[in-house]
Design an enzyme around this catalytic site. Structure first.
Site, PDB file in Angstrom:
ATOM      1  N   ASP A  66       0.815  -1.213   0.000  1.00  0.00           N
ATOM      2  CA  ASP A  66       0.000   0.000   0.000  1.00  0.00           C
ATOM      3  C   ASP A  66       0.852   1.268   0.000  1.00  0.00           C
ATOM      4  OD1 ASP A  66       0.897  -0.532   2.589  1.00  0.00           O
ATOM      5  OD2 ASP A  66      -1.089  -0.959   3.365  1.00  0.00           O
ATOM      6  N   ASN A 135      -8.216  -2.951  13.951  1.00  0.00           N
ATOM      7  CA  ASN A 135      -9.577  -3.277  13.514  1.00  0.00           C
ATOM      8  C   ASN A 135      -9.593  -4.485  12.574  1.00  0.00           C
ATOM      9  OD1 ASN A 135      -8.458  -2.223  11.220  1.00  0.00           O
ATOM     10  ND2 ASN A 135      -9.859  -0.480  11.036  1.00  0.00           N
ATOM     11  N   HIS A 137      -7.630  -4.832   9.869  1.00  0.00           N
ATOM     12  CA  HIS A 137      -7.270  -4.586   8.470  1.00  0.00           C
ATOM     13  C   HIS A 137      -5.966  -5.287   8.107  1.00  0.00           C
ATOM     14  CE1 HIS A 137      -5.116  -0.575   9.607  1.00  0.00           C
ATOM     15  NE2 HIS A 137      -4.197  -1.468   9.339  1.00  0.00           N
ATOM     16  N   GLU A 142      -9.879  -2.165   4.888  1.00  0.00           N
ATOM     17  CA  GLU A 142     -10.548  -1.851   6.142  1.00  0.00           C
ATOM     18  C   GLU A 142     -11.819  -2.706   6.290  1.00  0.00           C
ATOM     19  OE1 GLU A 142      -9.085  -0.104   8.259  1.00  0.00           O
ATOM     20  OE2 GLU A 142      -8.374   1.836   7.549  1.00  0.00           O
TER      21      GLU A 142
HETATM   22  C1  F6R Z   1       1.262  -1.483   6.240  1.00  0.00           C
HETATM   23  C2  F6R Z   1      -0.012  -2.159   6.293  1.00  0.00           C
HETATM   24  C3  F6R Z   1      -0.863  -2.180   7.513  1.00  0.00           C
HETATM   25  C4  F6R Z   1      -0.092  -2.496   8.784  1.00  0.00           C
HETATM   26  C5  F6R Z   1      -1.025  -2.475   9.991  1.00  0.00           C
HETATM   27  C6  F6R Z   1      -0.285  -2.747  11.281  1.00  0.00           C
HETATM   28  O1  F6R Z   1       1.850  -1.631   4.960  1.00  0.00           O
HETATM   29  O2  F6R Z   1      -0.389  -2.699   5.309  1.00  0.00           O
HETATM   30  O3  F6R Z   1      -1.885  -3.114   7.333  1.00  0.00           O
HETATM   31  O4  F6R Z   1       0.498  -3.765   8.656  1.00  0.00           O
HETATM   32  O5  F6R Z   1      -1.645  -1.225  10.076  1.00  0.00           O
HETATM   33  O6  F6R Z   1       0.583  -1.684  11.535  1.00  0.00           O
HETATM   34  P1  F6R Z   1       1.690  -1.751  12.689  1.00  0.00           P
HETATM   35  O7  F6R Z   1       2.659  -2.793  12.283  1.00  0.00           O
HETATM   36  O8  F6R Z   1       2.298  -0.375  12.701  1.00  0.00           O
HETATM   37  O9  F6R Z   1       0.967  -2.101  13.939  1.00  0.00           O
END
Ligand code: F6R
Length: 246
Positions: A66, A135, A137, A142
């Protein structure tokens, strides 16, 4: 599901980096799907160490999950910048082989179609690395009423904006839209590896892997992935009953 428990973040990062190194040694031109955020930082540090110890990235190809819409690759909070700073700049990967959605492309349809085409041209993803949002994702898919398919542009939820605000000066600086690979791409990866550490991930991990498979918890779809590995520390696994999960 293949569950690899770890005592703490360092050990989880080490085990995940070893998992990725085994993939690269087995297939030198592997297509790695990569994630950003806090969780993989330790993995990337270990992969840089592995490179210094002889692991060859020269044939490896990567596609990132992303990117924020509106941020150029030289913006310090862009995921492109993160990838170069944490990994690419320190290893012998060819920059022609690294791919990240272009956050500056405001032509949503064009950007999504070209990223989908690219993943197809690469022959799909051999190993997809994931973190998990509070959440549920994965990527920026989402909670929703349906599972997404290809690359698309999402409106980030308030929880995600708040979680990511730690990287920006002000919460209002966090972009509100992002490009993300779809759930179908993630599910089509030959292997999926998730890293989750810390007690703040415990509830969502339990919901995702003990609860029903539902687009309201996007990560729950991974219950159906035929080659899914979760590496998590004891704090994140505190609600897991290891006797009943297989
Ligand atoms: C990042 C991504 C997100 C993160 C998720 C967890 O490229 O795709 O899905 O993996 O938000 O983020 P952290 O690791 O910061 O808790």
């Amino acid at each position: 599901m293949n569950l690899i428990p770890a005592t703490n973040y360092d050990e989880a990062s080490k085990k995940a980096a070893e998992f990725i190194a085994v993939q690269i040694k087995g297939k030198s031109d592997s297509v790695l799907g990569l994630a950003t955020g806090g969780s993989p930082v330790g993995i990337y540090e270990r992969l840089v160490d592995a490179y210094r110890a002889g692991l060859d990235f020269s044939q490896v190809r990567t596609v990132n999950l992303d990117e924020y819409v509106g941020l150029a690759s030289d913006h310090p909070q862009s995921y492109a910048y993160y990838m170069h700073t944490n990994l690419f700049r320190h290893i012998n990967i060819s920059l022609d082989n690294v791919h990240i959605p272009d956050g500056t492309d405001r032509n949503i349809q064009q950007q999504c179609a070209s990223y989908d085409r690219l993943i197809g041209e690469l022959g799909g993803i051999d190993l997809q690395l994931l973190g998990i949002g509070h959440n549920g994702h994965i990527g920026f898919n989402e909670p929703s009423t349906e599972f997404t398919k290809g690359t698309h542009c999402v409106d980030l939820t308030q929880t995600t904006i708040e979680a990511n605000a730690r990287y920006f000066e002000r919460e209002t600086d966090v972009p509100v839209k992002a490009y993300t690979m779809g759930i179908l791409h993630i599910m089509q990866a030959k292997k999926v590896l998730m890293i989750a550490c810390g007690s703040d991930k415990a509830r969502i991990l339990h919901r995702a892997f003990y609860g029903p498979v539902t687009p309201e918890v996007p990560a729950s779809i991974l219950q159906f992935h035929p080659n899914f590995t979760l590496i998590a520390d004891n704090q994140a696994l505190q609600y897991f009953n290891k006797n009943t999960l297989n």
